[in-house]
Design an enzyme around this catalytic site. Structure first.
Site, PDB file in Angstrom:
ATOM      1  CB  CYS A 190      -0.901   0.007   1.236  1.00  0.00           C
ATOM      2  SG  CYS A 190      -1.789   1.555   1.421  1.00  0.00           S
ATOM      3  CB  CYS A 250      -2.766   4.982   6.370  1.00  0.00           C
ATOM      4  SG  CYS A 250      -4.366   4.328   6.807  1.00  0.00           S
ATOM      5  CB  CYS A 308      -2.123  -1.684   7.705  1.00  0.00           C
ATOM      6  SG  CYS A 308      -3.550  -2.150   6.722  1.00  0.00           S
ATOM      7  CD  GLU A 324     -25.725  -6.556  20.774  1.00  0.00           C
ATOM      8  OE1 GLU A 324     -24.815  -7.409  20.771  1.00  0.00           O
ATOM      9  OE2 GLU A 324     -25.503  -5.323  20.794  1.00  0.00           O
ATOM     10  CG  ASP A 376     -17.850 -12.239  20.118  1.00  0.00           C
ATOM     11  OD1 ASP A 376     -16.771 -11.690  20.387  1.00  0.00           O
ATOM     12  OD2 ASP A 376     -18.293 -12.335  18.952  1.00  0.00           O
ATOM     13  CB  CYS A 396     -12.080  -8.485  18.951  1.00  0.00           C
ATOM     14  SG  CYS A 396     -13.027  -7.361  19.970  1.00  0.00           S
TER      15      CYS A 396
END
Ligand code: SAH
Length: 487
Positions: free
Chosen positions: A112, A118, A121, A369, A417, A444
């Protein structure tokens, strides 16, 4: 499939060779930083120093010692010698890589051209194998007190995977409309035509919107003056269904030229199946506001995941890398070892994905949720898939579990989760009271997961397996799923 792969390969080569292609905003930079690059912090005290990298932080930055300070140098790899620019920013020390003197064998040219500006990433300068190794080591280290993690599930084609993209629009100093992602640690927009981890179709649509704005009176919103109309565009792509949702996030509900815009977009991109206007008048970094109006289509898209169909609305959470999500969910369901009789709680269930996949093998599923839209989607999704043994409730997962425990209810398996902040004591202590035989913890953020695993292992549970999954290639983020059993 192979067609898409070829196309994306071309995309990457094109970038690396041409250094960015047509780019009307900031000049993109490709390859590792070159000698003579000007320091970013003009007017600030900065020094140049030579350092050697001895390791990596959990965010993939190189660790190097300089005088008495431990520096964190973005884009530097272990074993590398480099010149760095060190600037004092108030209490913080900002370090920038100026020039790599001795490069590691693990270093690759980031495909990239915007990579170094940026910040979206962080690992594109590492080979795929090095990225996998880095993530594996980080998880092994964090999970040492609990169990030895299995080898990470990597992604065969680790680009083009995001099914959701955000593009921000603004005006450059020449008063030309620009659109792209924010520069690292700033609100300056990098004018970009593509992001290599986005779905290419989403980038094509975002570019058409930019061109449209350049030709018409549709103005980007200016954060400083409060003038203008369009703040961001959110695009969601159903990777299997091919359905596409485009959400214009605007500062006002008064959309001048709406009909012309919608007509142009539908003509240029017949793949768009629905378009919405979301109004966000607040001075905030939260992308979506409360007010929403469907411009055409049904206001949601549908996609297929693990053999089930899911309806997805603008605001509800849906995993952004469906290829890896199927591997993740597959492992989570395997860890739950369902026989067909169990009561399963799907906590932090989003639009019901994990619970509905599990419902085929469980007695019944209870999903909880916080997000109202997501719960509505989950209920619709269970009907759409003919699932009759799943119920979904809106509320805080911790409070829901406390109430369940107080009523003396039972659950055999808890699949959880939570968001990046992890779970809370209300939730975890209620899990302990409900005494499920198994807890399957999808996360995550392995750091908050390790914190929560510590609580559960101190309160009667044992970790029996940990599976890392690379859901976010090119970034330092890792998803993990852990299996806990009681006793
Ligand atoms: N399991 C889903 C969603 C995971 S993301 C999937 O795989 O798609 C985490 C979800 O937790 C989000 O949908 C978020 O809205 C929800 N959430 C955040 N805080 C919560 C809370 N306190 N109680 C219940 N849900 C919560």
């Amino acid at each position: 499939m192979s067609k898409r792969k070829n196309k994306s390969k071309k995309r990457h080569q094109g970038n690396a060779n041409k250094g960015g292609g047509p780019n009307k905003g900031k000049a993109p930079r490709s390859g590792p930083p070159k000698k003579g690059k000007p320091p970013r912090h003009r007017g600030q005290k900065s020094v140049t120093a030579e350092v050697t990298c001895t390791g990596l932080t959990h965010e993939g930055k190189g660790i190097a010692q300089w005088k008495n300070e431990k520096l964190e140098v973005p884009h530097l790899l272990p074993g590398e010698r480099a010149e760095v620019i060190i600037s004092q920013k108030g209490k913080f020390t900002d370090v920038e890589l100026k020039h790599v003197i001795e490069a590691s064998k693990e270093r690759v040219d980031p495909p990239c051209p915007y990579y170094y500006e940026c910040g979206g990433c962080q690992l594109q300068h590492m080979s795929n194998a090095t990225q996998a190794d880095f993530k594996q080591q980080a998880i092994n280290e964090l999970m040492k007190p609990f169990a030895k993690p299995a080898p990470i599930f990597t992604m065969e084609h680790p680009y083009d995977y995001r099914n959701k993209s955000h593009t921000t629009y603004g005006m450059n100093h020449k008063r030309q409309v620009v659109g792209g992602l924010y520069e690292q640690n700033s609100h300056d927009i990098i004018d970009m035509d593509q992001c290599l981890i986005h779905d290419p179709k989403a980038d094509d649509i975002a570019n058409t919107i930019k061109e449209y704005m350049r030709k018409t009176k549709m103005q980007p919103y200016n954060e400083d003056t409060g003038h203008g109309f369009l703040r961001h565009v959110l695009i969601k792509v159903g990777k299997v269904s091919g359905e596409i949702m485009v959400v214009l996030v605007a500062a006002s509900s008064e959309f001048k030229g709406k009909n012309n815009f919608v007509k142009t977009m539908r003509k240029g991109h017949p793949e768009i199946t629905t378009m919405l206007l979301n109004v966000n008048k607040r001075d905030t970094s939260v992308v979506l506001g409360d007010q929403e109006k469907v411009l055409f289509g049904k206001g949601t898209i549908t996609d297929t995941l693990c053999g089930l169909e899911f309806e997805i609305s603008a605001k509800s959470f849906y995993q952004i890398n469906p290829v890896q999500t199927e591997k993740l969910y597959g492992k989570a369901i395997e860890m739950a070892e369902l026989s067909g009789k169990e009561t399963v709680i799907d906590a932090y269930c989003g639009i019901g994905t994990i619970g509905l996949v599990a419902s085929k093998k469980a007695g019944n599923v209870i999903g909880v949720e916080l997000n109202k839209d997501a719960v509505k989607d989950a209920i619709r999704n269970s009907k759409r898939n003919g699932v009759t043994n799943a119920r979904f409730y809106q509320g805080d997962a911790g409070k829901f579990m406390v109430d369940m425990a107080a009523r003396g209810e039972k659950a055999d398996v808890v699949i959880m989760d939570p968001p990046r902040s992890g779970s809370d004591e209300a939730f975890l202590s209620s899990v302990v009271k409900l005494k499920p035989e198994k807890v399957v913890y999808v996360s995550c953020n392995p750091e908050t997961q390790a914190r929560d695993l510590e609580y559960l292992t101190k309160n009667g549970y044992k970790v029996e397996g940990i599976q890392p999954v690379d859901m976010f290639p090119q970034t330092y983020h890792v998803e993990t799923v852990a299996k806990l059993v009681r006793g």
